[in-house]
Scaffold this active site. Sequence first.
Site, PDB file in Angstrom:
ATOM      1  N   THR A 199     -17.033  -1.969  -1.546  1.00 14.56           N
ATOM      2  CA  THR A 199     -16.915  -3.096  -2.465  1.00 14.56           C
ATOM      3  C   THR A 199     -15.644  -3.907  -2.262  1.00 14.56           C
ATOM      4  O   THR A 199     -15.532  -5.022  -2.762  1.00 14.56           O
ATOM      5  CB  THR A 199     -16.982  -2.609  -3.920  1.00 14.56           C
ATOM      6  OG1 THR A 199     -16.019  -1.559  -4.105  1.00 14.56           O
ATOM      7  CG2 THR A 199     -18.368  -2.076  -4.243  1.00 14.56           C
ATOM      8  N   SER A 257       0.818  -1.212   0.000  1.00 15.89           N
ATOM      9  CA  SER A 257       0.000   0.000   0.000  1.00 15.89           C
ATOM     10  C   SER A 257       0.856   1.267   0.000  1.00 15.89           C
ATOM     11  O   SER A 257       1.798   1.397   0.778  1.00 15.89           O
ATOM     12  CB  SER A 257      -0.915   0.013   1.225  1.00 15.89           C
ATOM     13  OG  SER A 257      -1.574   1.264   1.347  1.00 15.89           O
ATOM     14  N   SER A 286     -34.080  37.519  -0.733  1.00 13.23           N
ATOM     15  CA  SER A 286     -35.074  38.561  -0.986  1.00 13.23           C
ATOM     16  C   SER A 286     -36.484  37.983  -0.920  1.00 13.23           C
ATOM     17  O   SER A 286     -36.691  36.767  -1.061  1.00 13.23           O
ATOM     18  CB  SER A 286     -34.850  39.177  -2.369  1.00 13.23           C
ATOM     19  OG  SER A 286     -35.164  38.233  -3.383  1.00 13.23           O
ATOM     20  N   HIS A 327     -19.994   2.243   7.954  1.00 10.73           N
ATOM     21  CA  HIS A 327     -21.156   2.191   7.061  1.00 10.73           C
ATOM     22  C   HIS A 327     -21.662   0.764   7.112  1.00 10.73           C
ATOM     23  O   HIS A 327     -20.877  -0.191   7.139  1.00 10.73           O
ATOM     24  CB  HIS A 327     -20.738   2.575   5.639  1.00 10.73           C
ATOM     25  CG  HIS A 327     -21.858   2.623   4.643  1.00 10.73           C
ATOM     26  ND1 HIS A 327     -23.138   3.027   4.959  1.00 10.73           N
ATOM     27  CD2 HIS A 327     -21.894   2.316   3.309  1.00 10.73           C
ATOM     28  CE1 HIS A 327     -23.902   2.984   3.875  1.00 10.73           C
ATOM     29  NE2 HIS A 327     -23.172   2.544   2.865  1.00 10.73           N
ATOM     30  N   SER A 370      -0.143   3.959   1.072  1.00  3.30           N
ATOM     31  CA  SER A 370      -0.512   4.709   2.273  1.00  3.30           C
ATOM     32  C   SER A 370       0.393   4.394   3.464  1.00  3.30           C
ATOM     33  O   SER A 370       0.369   5.117   4.469  1.00  3.30           O
ATOM     34  CB  SER A 370      -1.970   4.420   2.651  1.00  3.30           C
ATOM     35  OG  SER A 370      -2.849   4.867   1.654  1.00  3.30           O
ATOM     36  N   GLU A 393     -27.774  10.032  -0.380  1.00  2.00           N
ATOM     37  CA  GLU A 393     -26.778  10.264  -1.437  1.00  2.00           C
ATOM     38  C   GLU A 393     -27.427  10.322  -2.813  1.00  2.00           C
ATOM     39  O   GLU A 393     -27.101  11.179  -3.638  1.00  2.00           O
ATOM     40  CB  GLU A 393     -25.725   9.158  -1.405  1.00  2.00           C
ATOM     41  CG  GLU A 393     -24.809   9.185  -0.189  1.00  2.00           C
ATOM     42  CD  GLU A 393     -23.954   7.940  -0.060  1.00  2.00           C
ATOM     43  OE1 GLU A 393     -23.028   7.946   0.775  1.00  2.00           O
ATOM     44  OE2 GLU A 393     -24.208   6.946  -0.791  1.00  2.00           O
ATOM     45  N   GLU A 434     -23.854  29.866  -6.925  1.00  2.00           N
ATOM     46  CA  GLU A 434     -24.654  30.391  -5.816  1.00  2.00           C
ATOM     47  C   GLU A 434     -25.253  29.296  -4.943  1.00  2.00           C
ATOM     48  O   GLU A 434     -25.742  29.569  -3.842  1.00  2.00           O
ATOM     49  CB  GLU A 434     -25.767  31.295  -6.346  1.00  2.00           C
ATOM     50  CG  GLU A 434     -25.274  32.633  -6.888  1.00  2.00           C
ATOM     51  CD  GLU A 434     -26.408  33.629  -7.060  1.00  2.00           C
ATOM     52  OE1 GLU A 434     -27.126  33.884  -6.068  1.00  2.00           O
ATOM     53  OE2 GLU A 434     -26.569  34.134  -8.178  1.00  2.00           O
TER      54      GLU A 434
END
Length: 350
Positions: A85, A52, A253, A109, A54, A196, A232
């Site tokens: 996955t 990895s 407004s 999750h 990482s 989501e 915006e």
Amino acid sequence: MTATMYYDNDADPSALAGQTVAIIGYGSQGHAHALNLAESGVDVVVGLAPGSKSRALAEEAGLRVMDVGDAVQAADVVMILVPDTAQKAVYDADIAPHLRAGQLLLFAHGFNLRYGRIDPPAVVDVGMVAPKGPGHLVRSVYQAGGGVPALFAVDRDESGTGRPRVLAYARALGCTRAGVLETTFKEETETDLFGEQAVLCGGTAALVKMAFETLVEAGYQPELAYFETMHELKLIVDLMYRGGLNFMRFSVSDTAEYGDYVSGPRLIDDSVRERMRAVLGDIQDGTFADRWVAENETGRHEFERLRAADRDHQIEQVGARLRAQMPFLDPVEVHAGQAQAAATRPGAGR
């Protein structure tokens, strides 16, 4: 019925005293969990594959790094933070063979438990701490002295210490500073996927693109359309974030507020509600999960086709040019190679 929120005073940090927490994965969520817990005084080890990329990042941050199997063996608490996955393969090969009685297996999750892809042994506690924000915010808000709210669940408390350890984990992560809400793996998974798809990613992206296209097709300048439909949007969402719909309407407004009331329901009507119910139905009965798992198991061709089709949309081209002239936004641009890397890094998307 008002939900019960749990805060710092409801979570006893001593529940993790003398215990080692293994963070499996060091991506978006993984790095935040590992660093926040370590700075809260928890003994942390990071579990990563031998090759990895990482590993160097985690080691540079001062964290202990081990192969996944070794990290699981060294730990009392194991938090799995690799992509949904990829979890089953990592779990089957490197986590399940090393689990033992009394350990707490955590998820951020509920996807893999909800859809039966992972079935932990009866001798371990099973819980969840799911921050309601991306990993970089879990980290930066913690560093600023705050916390990202989270959901937590205790699916199994075989040892009798599972619940206090789950809450202690949430506190060490910084989430009980903002408050954590108790749920179930089923509820978290289904509402997370629906949010989501219906609003946060799918619904919002589709609405922005269609509004932009409608203005451009009517002959308006694409740059003006971009400002009105995407730029915006952040300003409006920030108002909602701080004070709900009422504060947003208070801040705009009277003309904008009146347009909200009379035109919003013309666009988002009961036919949209029915389609939302259909999307939720696909999540509840496993249709979406089956489709997503199959997509990953067969080369992700549809996913890559859809990604490529949207990557070069006119709103992206116009927006990139305009954002480049606003350095104070800290603009970023994602290219095809970066998108692929992001999709495969540990903890991507969570």
